[in-house]
Design an enzyme around this catalytic site. Structure first.
Site, mmCIF file in Angstrom:
data_model
loop_
_atom_site.group_PDB
_atom_site.id
_atom_site.type_symbol
_atom_site.label_atom_id
_atom_site.label_comp_id
_atom_site.label_asym_id
_atom_site.label_seq_id
_atom_site.Cartn_x
_atom_site.Cartn_y
_atom_site.Cartn_z
ATOM 1 N N HIS A 1 -3.373 -7.070 -2.688
ATOM 2 C CA HIS A 1 -3.251 -5.699 -3.412
ATOM 3 C C HIS A 1 -3.042 -6.096 -4.974
ATOM 4 O O HIS A 1 -2.082 -6.854 -5.179
ATOM 5 C CB HIS A 1 -2.140 -5.046 -2.915
ATOM 6 C CG HIS A 1 -2.132 -3.486 -3.225
ATOM 7 N ND1 HIS A 1 -2.753 -2.659 -2.533
ATOM 8 C CD2 HIS A 1 -1.757 -3.011 -4.337
ATOM 9 C CE1 HIS A 1 -2.389 -1.245 -3.039
ATOM 10 N NE2 HIS A 1 -2.011 -1.719 -4.321
ATOM 11 N N GLN B 1 4.098 -9.248 -11.432
ATOM 12 C CA GLN B 1 5.696 -9.274 -11.236
ATOM 13 C C GLN B 1 6.530 -9.159 -12.589
ATOM 14 O O GLN B 1 5.699 -9.542 -13.630
ATOM 15 C CB GLN B 1 6.187 -10.676 -10.422
ATOM 16 C CG GLN B 1 5.523 -10.574 -8.945
ATOM 17 C CD GLN B 1 6.331 -11.758 -7.998
ATOM 18 O OE1 GLN B 1 7.628 -11.759 -8.142
ATOM 19 N NE2 GLN B 1 5.260 -12.357 -7.559
ATOM 20 N N HIS C 1 -1.383 -6.466 -8.303
ATOM 21 C CA HIS C 1 -0.151 -6.470 -8.470
ATOM 22 C C HIS C 1 0.535 -7.308 -9.463
ATOM 23 O O HIS C 1 -0.442 -8.453 -9.503
ATOM 24 C CB HIS C 1 0.920 -6.402 -7.405
ATOM 25 C CG HIS C 1 1.197 -7.915 -6.773
ATOM 26 N ND1 HIS C 1 -0.093 -8.300 -6.012
ATOM 27 C CD2 HIS C 1 1.987 -8.485 -6.540
ATOM 28 C CE1 HIS C 1 0.513 -9.540 -5.242
ATOM 29 N NE2 HIS C 1 1.762 -9.561 -5.885
ATOM 30 N N HIS D 1 4.054 -13.380 -23.471
ATOM 31 C CA HIS D 1 4.975 -13.959 -24.350
ATOM 32 C C HIS D 1 5.185 -12.837 -25.464
ATOM 33 O O HIS D 1 4.355 -12.700 -26.199
ATOM 34 C CB HIS D 1 4.792 -15.514 -24.694
ATOM 35 C CG HIS D 1 5.216 -16.232 -23.683
ATOM 36 N ND1 HIS D 1 5.224 -17.663 -24.071
ATOM 37 C CD2 HIS D 1 5.676 -16.042 -22.391
ATOM 38 C CE1 HIS D 1 5.575 -18.217 -22.700
ATOM 39 N NE2 HIS D 1 5.784 -17.520 -21.690
ATOM 40 N N CYS E 1 0.821 -0.986 -0.058
ATOM 41 C CA CYS E 1 -0.105 -0.039 -0.067
ATOM 42 C C CYS E 1 0.749 1.119 -0.121
ATOM 43 O O CYS E 1 1.884 1.326 0.526
ATOM 44 C CB CYS E 1 -0.720 -0.055 1.215
ATOM 45 S SG CYS E 1 -2.224 -1.167 0.987
ATOM 46 N N ASN F 1 11.789 -6.440 -6.080
ATOM 47 C CA ASN F 1 11.323 -7.300 -5.169
ATOM 48 C C ASN F 1 12.070 -7.702 -3.937
ATOM 49 O O ASN F 1 13.437 -7.594 -4.149
ATOM 50 C CB ASN F 1 11.311 -8.844 -6.046
ATOM 51 C CG ASN F 1 10.443 -9.871 -5.162
ATOM 52 O OD1 ASN F 1 10.603 -10.094 -4.004
ATOM 53 N ND2 ASN F 1 9.741 -10.537 -5.810
HETATM 54 O O1 LIG Z 1 6.900 -14.119 -5.314
HETATM 55 P P1 LIG Z 1 5.840 -14.693 -4.704
HETATM 56 O O2 LIG Z 1 4.561 -13.950 -5.226
HETATM 57 O O3 LIG Z 1 5.938 -14.557 -3.335
HETATM 58 O O4 LIG Z 1 5.657 -16.196 -4.936
HETATM 59 C C1 LIG Z 1 4.781 -16.739 -5.797
HETATM 60 O O5 LIG Z 1 5.151 -16.478 -7.258
HETATM 61 C C2 LIG Z 1 6.499 -17.113 -7.551
HETATM 62 C C3 LIG Z 1 6.458 -16.722 -9.122
HETATM 63 O O6 LIG Z 1 5.765 -17.270 -9.914
HETATM 64 C C4 LIG Z 1 6.450 -18.720 -7.253
HETATM 65 O O7 LIG Z 1 7.795 -18.927 -7.455
HETATM 66 C C5 LIG Z 1 6.122 -18.882 -5.834
HETATM 67 O O8 LIG Z 1 6.244 -20.150 -5.608
HETATM 68 C C6 LIG Z 1 4.656 -18.288 -5.706
HETATM 69 O O9 LIG Z 1 4.379 -18.656 -4.368
#
Ligand SMILES: O=P(O)(O)O[C@H]1O[C@H](CO)[C@@H](O)[C@H](O)[C@H]1O
Ligand SMILES: O=P(O)(O)O[C@H]1O[C@H](CO)[C@@H](O)[C@H](O)[C@H]1O
Lengths: 351, 351
Positions: free
Chosen positions: A164, A168, A166, A281, A55, A77
């Protein structure tokens, strides 16, 4: 012998992007389910939670304070699987014990300052902002790294540990297994047929209309003929586009719109905030930017785990892990149910 | 630059059975877990449940009555994904819409008349009976079908919907993706190095002792160098053996023993009846019985989902589905924890 009917008789279907086969056994949905039941997602997520590290204004694990962001927000991260500076394991000794260096970056991208929204519930202009940030990240990180994986794990059942909204972004100094395989398959098809695999596929699906869930002048969302997950989706532009950053302004707006339409249908299907893993992709980047990648076509995969209801998912276990993926519904049946779901229920309203 | 340490620095490892790479990021275990928590398995399973279709004497979905069996019991799956007589979908029209006929049989095999036991809790002689029935099934069904997949889904978290100890046997008129890939990889290795991949691997592991969890004169159980699931295991004979039905009487008894030792350690690791999917891979059968399959070595894969405790599993989602599998612990760390688990706890006692 009875004539073959794909909604009745088991058969194999070929996945040309992965050069593998799926076992389709439509008749198997009849079996009763006495197995594990999932917790449905939390209904009441607070808009702002002082303990949630995603947040605005909150402090994260490493002591950094988030800005009071008003749109998207990207940060590194705090527990990255890939770091830029890992040392090289060195030369391999034996063909059965091979290792290689892995370097990269892992970023987290918040979609919105509020915890209680999801992409389908956000305004179209807000989704456009998400897409623009994706474009920016592919452009920036793709200068050096051969692969930039944008992905969203949505819902606790998909391992998402924070409600939340989001996604990655993990970028690596290597082409991971899945895009490497997809690259080989698309290249082979292009060499043989002289046109991009997914462009021809989109054309065929747009004509057949058997598996199209939503479409617009620029975009198409279909349950692929070779879908593995029950409600799997392939989202792709109709024009030949290599990467997210090749999309025009109109195509980005069209993408926001079709994503919202698709995800609203998903939410309405079982009247629950629909869990999935999704990701983009596109043609490889970094050193591959100088190569000819005409065989590539940009696309997003949606892999949702639910099978029968908000609480019964498909288990990819046993036979699937050891032998081959298997599905209980045909993609054509599924297309119909997702398409009509927007009309039947009112869990999520398309804004 | 710091020197490379595999328990500290992320790297890639090569899986020679699947011709793919795994991302190993040991440092990532430090991240906190606020995500989904699994229900631990039921503690009190009744020895006999009048409503359980797998118990002796009970009536199944199709009206058939189980015999009062005293050892193993095999019957045709009442909701089979593969049936012997499905019609052929016919010639394919387009390279992107290919389908093929799928025919086969699906059987269920109960390990024991009691619902409250598992393989590690059964007597060694009882486990030998299970192995003998596996041998019989591979022999019988393998006459006609090219692939006979024996697999066990154990635990609700692995999609197992019945706590009664049982496995399944799905045989098909095609070589499924996974064994087809493994066949190609083992053949290639054999052609290049003149010896079976897994035989050389077992020799190397027995010498290195870095990943061996249990061993005997005939068998070896190792966390493979390329393990994907946290506590994954590869169980294989030390002698060159193509299929389950090539095992000698002593080797079958040795297998019962090593399975019990391995699974007792599994149960003790998190003090819970350890969930997993497991299955056997051996040289293909049916029409392949007449071919030279010297490149093959019989082996079992164990894929357990747990990561941190009885209730926190590894999610293979997002990056794993779209890019590449990733693990948070090295196989070497894991070997150590499973090995010692038999000494620390007393959840399951090796009988
Ligand atoms: O990074 P996070 O959200 O904690 O973790 C999640 O996504 C990752 C990427 O797909 C995986 O490797 C993890 O097992 C999953 O719990
Ligand atoms: O046949 P079962 O035990 O009902 O079903 C389980 O095992 C099958 C084979 O691995 C999977 O296809 C199913 O998704 C899973 O729930």
């Amino acid at each position: 012998l009875v004539p073959f009917r794909k909604d009745k008789h088991q058969h194999l279907r070929y996945n040309p992007l992965r050069d593998s086969w799926i076992l389709v056994s439509a008749h198997r949905m009849k079996r009763p389910w006495a197995g594990q039941v999932e917790k449905p997602p939390e209904e009441q997520i607070p808009r702002y939670d002082p303990r949630n590290p995603l947040c605005p204004g909150n402090t994260r694990a490493n002591g950094e304070v988030n800005p009071d962001y008003e749109s998207t927000f990207v940060f590194d991260n705090d527990f990255p699987a890939l770091q830029p500076d890992a040392p090289d394991p060195g030369a391999d000794q034996h063909p059965l014990f091979q290792s290689k260096a892995a370097r990269g970056v892992c970023k987290v991208m918040c979609f919105h300052p509020w915890s209680d929204v999801t992409l389908p519930l956000m305004k179209k202009e807000e989704v456009v902002k998400v897409i623009e940030k994706w474009v920016e990240l592919v452009e920036e990180i793709g200068i050096t790294y051969p692969w930039v994986q944008i992905f969203e794990n949505k819902g606790a059942v998909m391992g998402c540990s924070n409600p939340h909204p989001h996604c990655q972004v993990w970028a690596s100094n290597f082409l991971p297994n899945e895009p490497a395989l997809s690259d080989r398959c698309q290249r082979k098809y292009y060499e043989k047929h002289g046109e991009p695999l997914l462009l021809e596929y989109a054309k065929q699906e747009a004509e057949k209309k058997e598996r199209v869930v939503v479409e617009s002048s620029d975009w198409l969302a279909v349950v692929p003929y070779w879908a593995t997950w029950p409600y799997q989706m392939l989202l792709l532009p109709r024009r030949h586009v290599l990467r997210l950053n090749d999309l025009t302004t109109e195509e980005r707006e069209g993408l926001a719109d079709i994503m919202k339409r698709l995800l609203t249908k998903y939410d309405n299907l079982f009247e629950v905030s629909f869990p999935y893993s999704m990701g983009w992709h596109g043609a490889p980047t970094g050193p591959h930017l100088k190569e000819n990648n005409s065989h590539w076509q940009l696309h997003a995969h949606y892999y949702p785990p639910l099978l029968r209801s908000a609480t019964v998912k498909k288990f990819m276990v046993g036979y699937e892990m050891l032998a081959q993926e298997q599905r209980d519904l045909t993609p054509e049946q599924v297309m119909y149910w997702i398409r009509v779901s927007g009309h039947c229920f009112n869990f999520a309203v398309y804004l």
